[in-house]
Design a protein around this motif. Structure first.
Motif, mmCIF file in Angstrom:
data_model
loop_
_atom_site.group_PDB
_atom_site.id
_atom_site.type_symbol
_atom_site.label_atom_id
_atom_site.label_comp_id
_atom_site.label_asym_id
_atom_site.label_seq_id
_atom_site.Cartn_x
_atom_site.Cartn_y
_atom_site.Cartn_z
ATOM 1 N N SER A 1 1.439 -3.270 -11.695
ATOM 2 C CA SER A 1 2.236 -2.236 -12.363
ATOM 3 C C SER A 1 3.738 -2.403 -12.194
ATOM 4 C CB SER A 1 1.839 -0.855 -11.837
ATOM 5 O OG SER A 1 2.215 -0.720 -10.465
ATOM 6 N N GLY A 2 4.141 -3.112 -11.133
ATOM 7 C CA GLY A 2 5.566 -3.209 -10.834
ATOM 8 C C GLY A 2 6.126 -1.932 -10.226
ATOM 9 N N ILE A 3 5.236 -1.043 -9.799
ATOM 10 C CA ILE A 3 5.605 0.247 -9.218
ATOM 11 C C ILE A 3 5.015 0.329 -7.809
ATOM 12 C CG2 ILE A 3 5.473 2.763 -9.505
ATOM 13 C CD1 ILE A 3 4.882 2.266 -12.488
ATOM 14 N N VAL A 4 5.694 1.037 -6.910
ATOM 15 C CA VAL A 4 5.149 1.232 -5.567
ATOM 16 C C VAL A 4 3.766 1.880 -5.683
ATOM 17 C CG1 VAL A 4 5.568 2.194 -3.280
ATOM 18 C CG2 VAL A 4 7.497 1.622 -4.747
ATOM 19 N N ALA A 5 2.824 1.450 -4.856
ATOM 20 C CA ALA A 5 1.450 1.944 -4.952
ATOM 21 C C ALA A 5 0.927 2.417 -3.595
ATOM 22 C CB ALA A 5 0.526 0.860 -5.504
ATOM 23 N N LEU A 6 0.038 3.388 -3.654
ATOM 24 C CA LEU A 6 -0.622 3.929 -2.464
ATOM 25 C C LEU A 6 -2.129 3.824 -2.659
ATOM 26 C CD1 LEU A 6 -0.670 5.697 0.194
ATOM 27 C CD2 LEU A 6 -0.729 7.684 -1.325
ATOM 28 N N ALA A 7 -2.821 3.327 -1.642
ATOM 29 C CA ALA A 7 -4.281 3.255 -1.687
ATOM 30 C C ALA A 7 -4.845 3.782 -0.380
ATOM 31 C CB ALA A 7 -4.744 1.817 -1.913
ATOM 32 N N ASP A 8 -6.084 4.233 -0.443
ATOM 33 C CA ASP A 8 -6.742 4.632 0.794
ATOM 34 C C ASP A 8 -8.111 3.964 0.880
ATOM 35 O OD1 ASP A 8 -8.353 6.203 -0.953
ATOM 36 O OD2 ASP A 8 -8.676 7.662 0.632
ATOM 37 N N ASP A 9 -8.581 3.814 2.096
ATOM 38 C CA ASP A 9 -9.940 3.355 2.322
ATOM 39 C C ASP A 9 -10.470 4.173 3.483
ATOM 40 O OD1 ASP A 9 -11.930 1.489 1.299
ATOM 41 O OD2 ASP A 9 -11.972 0.695 3.332
ATOM 42 N N SER A 10 -11.676 4.659 3.344
ATOM 43 C CA SER A 10 -12.197 5.549 4.370
ATOM 44 C C SER A 10 -13.696 5.362 4.521
ATOM 45 C CB SER A 10 -11.884 7.011 4.019
ATOM 46 O OG SER A 10 -12.400 7.334 2.742
#
Length: 209
Positions: free
Chosen positions: A67-76
């Motif tokens: 995306s060229g944008i800052v990204a946030l992901a989670d794993d749980s």
């Protein structure tokens, strides 16, 4: 000093509308405008990591690069002491599904039954302590990243109780409580969960007062 997010757009590396809504509500007060990877048409990468950190970073980096944008992901996931930390990163995999069904096809009762069956095989004195883990990873398009880990300790009960949770919530009793996650009001759960713990650490570092 840790690199910090500023006000503006942030891609949430998920195709789950519920998860987007929950994360957006947590970050909106800080001027962050959340978009989902799904809304941008980004593919979901295969989660090939062997730890929660591996998978969270893998998803965040894939979204940031695409995306060229800052990204946030989670794993749980859920870890059980008597099962040497299993199911762990394979938490969702224990809820088998047909390849064409998506998340809606996961059989969480089957997954909970697998855990209970393995504990029952160890006898009545089996250690029933368990914990939920959540890792939040932020990735910038230039490769920089930050990771925040949360945890909620508790124990497992059987049979499942409650209708408000999802996944393994109906068999998980958080430490200091008598109700399962699925019996606790969602608003209260969000203040004591593993995801709440991880987000508190993220907010404290990314948006200091």
């Amino acid at each position: 000093m840790t690199r910090r997010l500023g006000p503006g757009k942030l891609v949430i590396a998920t195709h789950n509308a519920g998860k987007l809504k929950e994360i957006s509500a947590l970050l909106h007060p800080h001027g962050v405008d959340c978009l989902s990877a799904g809304s941008l048409g980004l593919p979901e990468p295969a989660e090939t990591g062997t730890t929660f950190v591996d998978n969270a970073l893998l998803k965040a980096r894939a979204a940031a690069e695409a995306s060229g944008i800052v990204a946030l992901a989670d794993d749980s996931g859920l870890s059980v002491a008597a099962l040497d930390g299993r199911p762990g990163v394979y938490t969702a995999d224990w809820a088998e599904r047909q390849w064409f069904e998506g998340d809606a096809g996961r059989d969480w009762y089957l997954a909970m039954g697998k855990v209970e069956g393995l504990l029952a095989a160890q006898g009545p004195d089996a250690d029933r302590s368990a914990w939920f883990s959540c890792v939040l990873a932020i990735a910038w398009p230039d490769g920089d990243h930050a990771v925040y880990e949360g945890r909620c300790n508790g124990s497992l009960t059987w049979p499942p109780r409650g209708e408000m949770g999802f996944g393994y919530d109906p068999v998980f009793v958080p430490e200091g409580r008598e109700q399962t996650f699925a019996e606790i009001d969602p608003a209260e759960k969000h203040t004591i969960s593993h995801r709440a713990d991880a987000f508190a650490k993220l907010v404290a570092e990314q948006f200091p007062q």
